[in-house]
Design a protein around this motif. Structure first.
Motif, PDB file in Angstrom:
ATOM      1  N   ARG A 223       0.840  -1.193   0.000  1.00 39.78           N
ATOM      2  CA  ARG A 223       0.000   0.000   0.000  1.00 39.78           C
ATOM      3  C   ARG A 223       0.878   1.248   0.000  1.00 39.78           C
ATOM      4  NH1 ARG A 223      -5.264  -1.474   1.272  1.00 39.78           N
ATOM      5  NH2 ARG A 223      -5.483  -3.506   2.299  1.00 39.78           N
ATOM      6  N   GLY A 224       0.511   2.205  -0.839  1.00 31.43           N
ATOM      7  CA  GLY A 224       1.225   3.467  -0.882  1.00 31.43           C
ATOM      8  C   GLY A 224       0.818   4.374   0.260  1.00 31.43           C
ATOM      9  N   THR A 225       1.292   5.605   0.220  1.00 32.54           N
ATOM     10  CA  THR A 225       1.025   6.573   1.287  1.00 32.54           C
ATOM     11  C   THR A 225      -0.466   6.762   1.537  1.00 32.54           C
ATOM     12  OG1 THR A 225       3.052   7.740   0.674  1.00 32.54           O
ATOM     13  CG2 THR A 225       1.501   8.909   2.083  1.00 32.54           C
ATOM     14  N   ASN A 226      -1.240   6.755   0.487  1.00 29.39           N
ATOM     15  CA  ASN A 226      -2.693   6.962   0.603  1.00 29.39           C
ATOM     16  C   ASN A 226      -3.478   5.656   0.524  1.00 29.39           C
ATOM     17  OD1 ASN A 226      -2.434   9.832   0.721  1.00 29.39           O
ATOM     18  ND2 ASN A 226      -2.101   9.848  -1.494  1.00 29.39           N
ATOM     19  N   GLY A 227      -2.779   4.540   0.686  1.00 22.39           N
ATOM     20  CA  GLY A 227      -3.447   3.245   0.663  1.00 22.39           C
ATOM     21  C   GLY A 227      -3.590   2.643  -0.714  1.00 22.39           C
ATOM     22  N   GLU A 228      -3.102   3.349  -1.748  1.00 20.01           N
ATOM     23  CA  GLU A 228      -3.249   2.846  -3.106  1.00 20.01           C
ATOM     24  C   GLU A 228      -2.268   1.699  -3.362  1.00 20.01           C
ATOM     25  OE1 GLU A 228       0.083   5.830  -3.314  1.00 20.01           O
ATOM     26  OE2 GLU A 228      -1.796   5.581  -2.197  1.00 20.01           O
ATOM     27  N   PRO A 229      -2.652   0.713  -4.192  1.00 20.45           N
ATOM     28  CA  PRO A 229      -1.753  -0.399  -4.496  1.00 20.45           C
ATOM     29  C   PRO A 229      -0.537   0.083  -5.284  1.00 20.45           C
ATOM     30  CG  PRO A 229      -4.030  -0.923  -5.092  1.00 20.45           C
ATOM     31  CD  PRO A 229      -3.969   0.544  -4.814  1.00 20.45           C
ATOM     32  N   GLN A 230       0.608  -0.499  -4.972  1.00 22.95           N
ATOM     33  CA  GLN A 230       1.814  -0.214  -5.731  1.00 22.95           C
ATOM     34  C   GLN A 230       2.689  -1.461  -5.731  1.00 22.95           C
ATOM     35  OE1 GLN A 230       3.587   3.068  -3.572  1.00 22.95           O
ATOM     36  NE2 GLN A 230       4.486   1.746  -2.024  1.00 22.95           N
ATOM     37  N   GLY A 231       3.594  -1.546  -6.702  1.00 22.24           N
ATOM     38  CA  GLY A 231       4.476  -2.698  -6.775  1.00 22.24           C
ATOM     39  C   GLY A 231       4.463  -3.334  -8.151  1.00 22.24           C
ATOM     40  N   ILE A 232       5.145  -4.469  -8.266  1.00 18.88           N
ATOM     41  CA  ILE A 232       5.275  -5.152  -9.555  1.00 18.88           C
ATOM     42  C   ILE A 232       3.919  -5.556 -10.114  1.00 18.88           C
ATOM     43  CG2 ILE A 232       6.037  -7.323 -10.586  1.00 18.88           C
ATOM     44  CD1 ILE A 232       8.634  -7.041  -9.243  1.00 18.88           C
ATOM     45  N   SER A 233       3.026  -6.073  -9.279  1.00 21.16           N
ATOM     46  CA  SER A 233       1.698  -6.465  -9.752  1.00 21.16           C
ATOM     47  C   SER A 233       0.978  -5.280 -10.385  1.00 21.16           C
ATOM     48  CB  SER A 233       0.855  -7.021  -8.594  1.00 21.16           C
ATOM     49  OG  SER A 233       1.384  -8.216  -8.099  1.00 21.16           O
ATOM     50  N   VAL A 234       1.074  -4.145  -9.747  1.00 21.74           N
ATOM     51  CA  VAL A 234       0.406  -2.939 -10.250  1.00 21.74           C
ATOM     52  C   VAL A 234       1.029  -2.502 -11.577  1.00 21.74           C
ATOM     53  CG1 VAL A 234      -0.063  -0.501  -9.778  1.00 21.74           C
ATOM     54  CG2 VAL A 234      -0.298  -2.215  -7.960  1.00 21.74           C
ATOM     55  N   ASP A 235       2.362  -2.558 -11.670  1.00 21.88           N
ATOM     56  CA  ASP A 235       3.041  -2.155 -12.905  1.00 21.88           C
ATOM     57  C   ASP A 235       2.596  -3.036 -14.071  1.00 21.88           C
ATOM     58  OD1 ASP A 235       4.348  -0.374 -11.301  1.00 21.88           O
ATOM     59  OD2 ASP A 235       6.338  -1.264 -11.538  1.00 21.88           O
ATOM     60  N   LEU A 236       2.577  -4.345 -13.860  1.00 18.13           N
ATOM     61  CA  LEU A 236       2.196  -5.260 -14.929  1.00 18.13           C
ATOM     62  C   LEU A 236       0.725  -5.114 -15.295  1.00 18.13           C
ATOM     63  CD1 LEU A 236       4.124  -8.523 -13.953  1.00 18.13           C
ATOM     64  CD2 LEU A 236       4.714  -6.852 -15.704  1.00 18.13           C
ATOM     65  N   ALA A 237      -0.123  -4.963 -14.297  1.00 21.59           N
ATOM     66  CA  ALA A 237      -1.555  -4.794 -14.562  1.00 21.59           C
ATOM     67  C   ALA A 237      -1.813  -3.515 -15.348  1.00 21.59           C
ATOM     68  CB  ALA A 237      -2.331  -4.775 -13.251  1.00 21.59           C
ATOM     69  N   THR A 238      -1.099  -2.451 -15.009  1.00 19.77           N
ATOM     70  CA  THR A 238      -1.260  -1.176 -15.706  1.00 19.77           C
ATOM     71  C   THR A 238      -0.839  -1.291 -17.165  1.00 19.77           C
ATOM     72  OG1 THR A 238      -0.900   0.043 -13.643  1.00 19.77           O
ATOM     73  CG2 THR A 238      -0.584   1.252 -15.700  1.00 19.77           C
ATOM     74  N   GLU A 239       0.257  -1.991 -17.409  1.00 18.69           N
ATOM     75  CA  GLU A 239       0.715  -2.189 -18.785  1.00 18.69           C
ATOM     76  C   GLU A 239      -0.266  -3.055 -19.569  1.00 18.69           C
ATOM     77  OE1 GLU A 239       2.989  -2.122 -22.271  1.00 18.69           O
ATOM     78  OE2 GLU A 239       2.868  -0.796 -20.532  1.00 18.69           O
ATOM     79  N   LEU A 240      -0.806  -4.070 -18.916  1.00 18.84           N
ATOM     80  CA  LEU A 240      -1.785  -4.936 -19.582  1.00 18.84           C
ATOM     81  C   LEU A 240      -3.028  -4.137 -19.972  1.00 18.84           C
ATOM     82  CD1 LEU A 240      -2.517  -7.843 -20.429  1.00 18.84           C
ATOM     83  CD2 LEU A 240      -3.522  -8.146 -18.168  1.00 18.84           C
ATOM     84  N   ALA A 241      -3.519  -3.315 -19.065  1.00 18.49           N
ATOM     85  CA  ALA A 241      -4.699  -2.500 -19.350  1.00 18.49           C
ATOM     86  C   ALA A 241      -4.420  -1.521 -20.492  1.00 18.49           C
ATOM     87  CB  ALA A 241      -5.122  -1.741 -18.100  1.00 18.49           C
ATOM     88  N   ARG A 242      -3.212  -0.982 -20.524  1.00 18.72           N
ATOM     89  CA  ARG A 242      -2.852  -0.054 -21.601  1.00 18.72           C
ATOM     90  C   ARG A 242      -2.897  -0.757 -22.948  1.00 18.72           C
ATOM     91  NH1 ARG A 242       1.067   1.348 -24.870  1.00 18.72           N
ATOM     92  NH2 ARG A 242       2.424  -0.372 -24.214  1.00 18.72           N
ATOM     93  N   ARG A 243      -2.374  -1.953 -23.005  1.00 18.09           N
ATOM     94  CA  ARG A 243      -2.346  -2.688 -24.272  1.00 18.09           C
ATOM     95  C   ARG A 243      -3.740  -3.112 -24.722  1.00 18.09           C
ATOM     96  NH1 ARG A 243       3.157  -5.845 -25.265  1.00 18.09           N
ATOM     97  NH2 ARG A 243       4.569  -4.375 -24.232  1.00 18.09           N
ATOM     98  N   MET A 244      -4.619  -3.356 -23.764  1.00 17.54           N
ATOM     99  CA  MET A 244      -5.980  -3.753 -24.116  1.00 17.54           C
ATOM    100  C   MET A 244      -6.898  -2.545 -24.272  1.00 17.54           C
ATOM    101  SD  MET A 244      -6.525  -7.197 -21.827  1.00 17.54           S
ATOM    102  CE  MET A 244      -7.600  -7.967 -23.047  1.00 17.54           C
ATOM    103  N   ASP A 245      -6.370  -1.349 -23.970  1.00 14.31           N
ATOM    104  CA  ASP A 245      -7.125  -0.103 -24.049  1.00 14.31           C
ATOM    105  C   ASP A 245      -8.411  -0.196 -23.227  1.00 14.31           C
ATOM    106  OD1 ASP A 245      -7.578   2.518 -24.839  1.00 14.31           O
ATOM    107  OD2 ASP A 245      -8.660   1.946 -26.660  1.00 14.31           O
ATOM    108  N   LEU A 246      -8.259  -0.653 -21.989  1.00 12.48           N
ATOM    109  CA  LEU A 246      -9.386  -0.799 -21.068  1.00 12.48           C
ATOM    110  C   LEU A 246      -9.089  -0.075 -19.761  1.00 12.48           C
ATOM    111  CD1 LEU A 246     -10.211  -4.614 -21.456  1.00 12.48           C
ATOM    112  CD2 LEU A 246     -11.636  -2.701 -22.235  1.00 12.48           C
ATOM    113  N   PRO A 247     -10.106   0.460 -19.108  1.00 11.82           N
ATOM    114  CA  PRO A 247      -9.894   1.022 -17.768  1.00 11.82           C
ATOM    115  C   PRO A 247      -9.543  -0.092 -16.786  1.00 11.82           C
ATOM    116  CG  PRO A 247     -12.232   0.952 -18.292  1.00 11.82           C
ATOM    117  CD  PRO A 247     -11.508   0.586 -19.554  1.00 11.82           C
TER     118      PRO A 247
END
Length: 245
Positions: A32-56
Motif C-alpha cells: 500500500r502506498g502513502t494513501n493506501g493505493e496499491p503499488q508494486g510489480i503487480s500494479v506495474d504489470l496490470a497497468t501495462e496490460l490494461a494499456r495494451r488492451m485499451d481498457l480502464p
C-alpha cells in the motif's frame, strides 16, 4: 504481440473494465502506498496490460493469496498474480513464471532448530498463512510437523510469537523485515522452496485468453520490463528467465 481484438477483450474483461486481483499478503508483489493505493510489480504489470488492451483498470484488493485466487476463479476479478500450485491449477490457467520468490523458515534465536531439515519433526508446530503457496506446498511435503493456520501471511510472525509456536514459514523478505523489527529471531539458512510466480485467469475464460496472457508475460520478461521493475521496487526477488512454453 498481436493487437488485441474486441472478441478477446470481451472474453478477458466482459464487464468492459479490467479488474485485477491484488494480494497485499505478499509484499514482494504489492504494497500500500502513502494513501493506501496499491503499488508494486503487480500494479506495474496490470497497468501495462490494461494499456495494451485499451481498457480502464480497477483494483480488487485482498489481504491473502487464497482470497485473491478465489476472486479470479469465481469471476469477481478478471486476472491476478499467483504462485503456481497444482491445487490452484484446477481452476486457474497459469502463465509461465515471471518471478522467482524464496520461502524460508524463521525461528527464535535460542531455538534448537538449526536447519530446514530439523523442521519436519514430531512436536514442531509451524505457523503459515492460510491458503498461501507455502501452506499448499508444506501440506504436501511435511510428514511430522504440525501446521498451524489461521492468519494471513503478513501476520504469520505475530501468530508464531503470540501462540508460542516453533517456526514461522513465509516470504523471505517479509520474515527478514519482521526479524529486524522485533529482534530475537533468526532465519534458517537456505530456502525450503522457490515459488514460481505467475499471472493467472480462470480457465472458464478460454484457451485464447490464457494463451494471450502467457505471451504478454513472455514479452515482459524477454524485453527486460520485469527486470527493471524488480530493480525499481527493490524487492530482492529474481525475475524469471525466458523459457519456452
Amino acid at each position: 504481440m498481436n493487437a488485441v481484438d474486441s472478441a478477446l477483450c470481451e472474453a478477458f474483461a466482459p464487464s468492459g473494465v479490467l479488474r485485477v486481483s491484488i494480494n497485499f499478503g505478499n509484499p514482494v508483489l504489492a504494497t500500500r502506498g502513502t494513501n493506501g493505493e496499491p503499488q508494486g510489480i503487480s500494479v506495474d504489470l496490470a497497468t501495462e496490460l490494461a494499456r495494451r488492451m485499451d481498457l480502464p483498470l480497477r483494483f480488487v484488493t485482498f489481504d491473502a493469496a487464497g482470497k485473491s485466487v478465489a476472486a479470479v476463479a469465481a469471476g469477481d476479478a478478471d486476472f491476478g498474480f499467483f504462485a503456481f500450485d497444482p491445487v490452484r491449477g484446477k481452476e486457474i490457467a497459469f502463465t509461465r513464471p515471471y518471478l522467482l520468490i524464496e520461502g524460508s523458515y524463521l525461528v527464535r534465536s535460542e531455538s534448537h532448530i538449526q536447519t530446514n531439515d530439523d523442521v519436519d519433526r514430531s512436536g514442531v508446530r509451524l505457523a503459515v498463512g492460510t491458503g498461501s503457496a507455502y501452506d499448499l506446498f508444506l501440506t504436501r511435503e511435511l510428514k511430522h510437523a504440525e501446521i498451524v493456520r489461521g492468519s494471513t501471511s503478513p501476520e504469520v510472525v505475530n501468530t508464531f510469537l503470540r501462540d508460542g509456536l516453533d517456526v514461522a514459514a513465509g516470504v523471505t523478505q517479509q520474515l527478514l523485515a519482521d526479524a529486524k523489527r522485533l529482534g530475537g529471531l533468526r532465519l534458517l539458512r537456505g530456502n525450503f522452496m522457490v515459488i514460481r510466480q505467475a499471472m493467472g485467469v480462470a480457465k472458464s475464460r478460454g484457451d485464447e485468453v490464457a494463451t494471450w496472457l502467457d505471451c504478454f508475460v513472455s514479452e515482459m520478461v524477454r524485453t527486460g520490463v520485469l527486470r527493471r521493475a524488480v530493480a525499481r521496487h527493490q524487492i530482492g526477488a529474481m525475475s524469471a528467465p525466458e523459457v519456452k512454453p
